[in-house]
Design a protein around this motif. Structure first.
Motif, PDB file in Angstrom:
ATOM      1  N   VAL A 352      49.102  41.422  40.445  1.00 53.71           N
ATOM      2  CA  VAL A 352      48.598  42.098  41.639  1.00 53.71           C
ATOM      3  C   VAL A 352      49.498  43.250  42.008  1.00 53.71           C
ATOM      4  O   VAL A 352      50.721  43.132  42.076  1.00 53.71           O
ATOM      5  N   GLN A 353      48.874  44.405  42.250  1.00 54.67           N
ATOM      6  CA  GLN A 353      49.647  45.576  42.639  1.00 54.67           C
ATOM      7  C   GLN A 353      48.768  46.484  43.462  1.00 54.67           C
ATOM      8  O   GLN A 353      47.549  46.374  43.474  1.00 54.67           O
ATOM      9  N   SER A 361      39.476  52.624  41.909  1.00 49.91           N
ATOM     10  CA  SER A 361      39.427  52.401  43.357  1.00 49.91           C
ATOM     11  C   SER A 361      38.065  51.900  43.810  1.00 49.91           C
ATOM     12  O   SER A 361      37.663  52.127  44.934  1.00 49.91           O
ATOM     13  N   LYS A 362      37.331  51.241  42.898  1.00 49.47           N
ATOM     14  CA  LYS A 362      36.071  50.650  43.323  1.00 49.47           C
ATOM     15  C   LYS A 362      36.325  49.602  44.386  1.00 49.47           C
ATOM     16  O   LYS A 362      37.316  48.873  44.329  1.00 49.47           O
ATOM     17  N   LEU A 363      35.398  49.521  45.334  1.00 45.73           N
ATOM     18  CA  LEU A 363      35.578  48.594  46.454  1.00 45.73           C
ATOM     19  C   LEU A 363      35.738  47.163  45.969  1.00 45.73           C
ATOM     20  O   LEU A 363      36.571  46.415  46.479  1.00 45.73           O
ATOM     21  N   SER A 364      34.952  46.760  44.937  1.00 46.32           N
ATOM     22  CA  SER A 364      35.034  45.380  44.460  1.00 46.32           C
ATOM     23  C   SER A 364      36.421  45.063  43.929  1.00 46.32           C
ATOM     24  O   SER A 364      36.957  43.976  44.155  1.00 46.32           O
ATOM     25  N   ILE A 369      41.792  42.502  44.597  1.00 45.79           N
ATOM     26  CA  ILE A 369      43.255  42.579  44.627  1.00 45.79           C
ATOM     27  C   ILE A 369      43.789  42.137  45.987  1.00 45.79           C
ATOM     28  O   ILE A 369      44.769  41.391  46.084  1.00 45.79           O
ATOM     29  N   SER A 370      43.121  42.560  47.067  1.00 48.96           N
ATOM     30  CA  SER A 370      43.569  42.182  48.411  1.00 48.96           C
ATOM     31  C   SER A 370      43.476  40.680  48.611  1.00 48.96           C
ATOM     32  O   SER A 370      44.370  40.062  49.201  1.00 48.96           O
ATOM     33  N   GLU A 371      42.388  40.066  48.110  1.00 52.14           N
ATOM     34  CA  GLU A 371      42.231  38.618  48.237  1.00 52.14           C
ATOM     35  C   GLU A 371      43.356  37.891  47.512  1.00 52.14           C
ATOM     36  O   GLU A 371      43.936  36.939  48.025  1.00 52.14           O
ATOM     37  N   SER A 372      43.661  38.351  46.302  1.00 57.32           N
ATOM     38  CA  SER A 372      44.710  37.704  45.514  1.00 57.32           C
ATOM     39  C   SER A 372      46.081  37.851  46.165  1.00 57.32           C
ATOM     40  O   SER A 372      46.874  36.904  46.187  1.00 57.32           O
ATOM     41  N   ARG A 373      46.341  39.018  46.716  1.00 59.44           N
ATOM     42  CA  ARG A 373      47.616  39.226  47.409  1.00 59.44           C
ATOM     43  C   ARG A 373      47.735  38.286  48.604  1.00 59.44           C
ATOM     44  O   ARG A 373      48.795  37.701  48.852  1.00 59.44           O
ATOM     45  N   ALA A 374      46.606  38.114  49.342  1.00 57.81           N
ATOM     46  CA  ALA A 374      46.637  37.234  50.512  1.00 57.81           C
ATOM     47  C   ALA A 374      46.883  35.788  50.094  1.00 57.81           C
ATOM     48  O   ALA A 374      47.648  35.058  50.742  1.00 57.81           O
ATOM     49  N   LEU A 407      43.849  33.083  38.687  1.00 59.94           N
ATOM     50  CA  LEU A 407      45.124  33.767  38.533  1.00 59.94           C
ATOM     51  C   LEU A 407      45.875  33.247  37.313  1.00 59.94           C
ATOM     52  O   LEU A 407      46.506  34.013  36.580  1.00 59.94           O
ATOM     53  N   ARG A 408      45.803  31.933  37.115  1.00 60.26           N
ATOM     54  CA  ARG A 408      46.509  31.343  35.982  1.00 60.26           C
ATOM     55  C   ARG A 408      45.933  31.859  34.670  1.00 60.26           C
ATOM     56  O   ARG A 408      46.676  32.163  33.735  1.00 60.26           O
ATOM     57  N   GLU A 409      44.599  31.994  34.602  1.00 62.29           N
ATOM     58  CA  GLU A 409      43.971  32.518  33.397  1.00 62.29           C
ATOM     59  C   GLU A 409      44.404  33.957  33.140  1.00 62.29           C
ATOM     60  O   GLU A 409      44.474  34.398  31.997  1.00 62.29           O
ATOM     61  N   ALA A 410      44.689  34.682  34.224  1.00 60.04           N
ATOM     62  CA  ALA A 410      45.128  36.070  34.090  1.00 60.04           C
ATOM     63  C   ALA A 410      46.624  36.183  33.808  1.00 60.04           C
ATOM     64  O   ALA A 410      47.141  37.278  33.639  1.00 60.04           O
TER      65      ALA A 410
END
Length: 423
Positions: A352-353, A361-364, A369-374, A407-410
């Motif tokens: 995540v960055q 910069s697509k909204l999806s 990324i924001s969800e993962s950071r949270a 996340l683990r798969e990534a």
């Protein structure tokens, strides 16, 4: 001896030989199943079953399978682990009649329990939720549990009808009321008299027609095109929308008075990705619906389905399972290689960055990324406790576990190890 547990009836032999599975099924079906709708028995006891009711014969086996007798209401369910996800999901799917709701997620069970209480009254209901989440199924469930269940259930899609014809289709018309009206028509309101009228995608209804709908709801009467006298109707109206109706009202696209008339008791259906416990039973139900030999769904396949984002909700799941049945052919088990999503599951492929200028910069992608950071930040703040993190994020621990699996798969690490954390 037969025991009665509300929606579920089961024999003593089934209760003893399949205790774990029977207890779990009774707990779920008590939230929404009709009284005495399903009968469970052990496959080897030779119990007499009512051919008019659904019955499931349970059998422990090293090779799980579902076998439904053609033209009957009986299913033989062979399972390995009564505490496993697949066994419960297959039993719930086998216990549902066509068109009936199928659920196991706590969110869905609470909605169905509430809908059953609403069904006892005649108040209007407004169901909001993304397309493909089961709004019509929930509407029919309310009708079937109401005192109107033996009267018509009429469902119309306001977006699918020509705007110029919608008024005549709803309220009816007399012969000669307009060009081409060679015969009188009663309209959907009168067709549903005594029963329930479902107005799907009501946000698509023209403003001019919304005023006439409001009068029909307030006065309990309709005036067919070409007529001068109103006709009394007794109809319970359920409206569905996949738009934010308060926003539509604010922007002048939906009448405020009609919104408040319909919004007596609002229900909201969440996307399928936010109801992960519903995925497995729905997948088994699709298999039963579209296949004669009904292959089993492997645990690894259920795990894969749980990690998908499901932007198309239940409709997309149905597409995926029908595709899997074709790819599986005569195989007795649907495995992960038989699953082909409408589009790839949106797993994060990089740590995540922040999105760099000029990057994707697509909204999806930004939302992902924001969800993962949270999730990562909350998990760290809770010292790796999934229970505490899920509570703080307002999601179930199971949903959090699926997100962490993505996340683990990534290959993303949390606190120096693969995403996962402790309970």
């Amino acid at each position: 001896m037969i025991r009665d547990c509300g929606a579920l009836r089961f024999t003593d032999a089934a209760a003893k030989a399949h205790a774990a599975l029977v207890q779990r099924a009774a707990s779920v079906l008590s939230s929404y199943g009709a009284d005495g709708e399903v009968m469970l028995a052990d496959a080897f006891e030779g119990a007499a079953t009512d051919p008019r009711r659904l019955s499931v014969l349970l059998e422990r086996s090293s090779t799980p399978a579902m076998v439904r007798t053609p033209g009957s209401n009986q299913t033989v369910l062979r399972y390995t682990d009564g505490a496993g996800e697949g066994a419960l999901a297959a039993l719930l799917a086998s216990s549902a009649r066509p068109g009936a709701p199928i659920a196991a997620d706590p969110e869905s069970l609470s909605i169905l329990a509430l809908a059953e209480r609403i069904a006892a009254s005649d108040i209007p209901v407004l169901i909001n939720g993304p397309t493909g989440t089961g709004k019509e199924v929930l509407s029919r469930f309310i009708h079937d549990r109401s005192s109107r269940k033996n009267k018509p259930f009429v469902a119309i899609n306001c977006a699918a009808m020509p705007e110029a014809m919608l008024e005549a289709l709803l309220f009816g018309h007399q012969k000669g009321a307009f060009t081409g009206a060679n015969a009188a028509s009663e309209g959907f309101f009168r067709a549903a008299d005594g029963g329930t009228l479902l107005l799907d995608e009501i946000a698509e209804m023209p403003l001019t027609l919304q005023a006439k709908l409001l009068r029909a709801l307030q006065e309990g009467e309709v005036v067919p095109l070409g007529a001068t006298q109103p006709i009394k109707v007794d109809v319970r109206v359920i409206a569905c929308a996949n738009r934010d109706l308060p926003l539509e009202v604010e922007e002048g696209r939906f009448r405020a008075d009609l919104f408040y008339r319909l919004n007596v008791f609002p229900l909201a259906l969440r996307p399928l990705s936010e109801r992960p416990d519903d995925i497995a039973p729905l997948a088994f139900a699709m298999v039963l619906r579209h296949s004669a030999h009904s292959p089993w769904i492997a645990d690894e396949t259920l795990d894969l389905l749980a990690t998908h984002a499901w932007p198309g909700n239940v409709r997309e799941l149905e597409n995926v399972m029908r595709r899997a049945l074709v790819l599986a052919g005569n195989s007795p088990v649907i495995t992960p290689e038989h699953i082909a999503f409408d589009r790839p599951a949106r797993l994060i492929s990089e740590p995540v960055q922040t999105v760099a200028a000029g990057g994707d910069s697509k909204l999806s992608n930004i939302v992902q990324i924001s969800e993962s950071r949270a999730i990562l930040a909350t998990l760290e703040a809770c010292n790796g406790s999934r229970v505490a993190a899920a509570r703080q994020l307002g999601i179930s621990e199971r949903t959090l576990r699926y997100r962490l699996a993505s996340l683990r798969e990534a290959g993303i690490e949390v606190n120096g190890r693969a995403a996962g954390g402790r309970r």
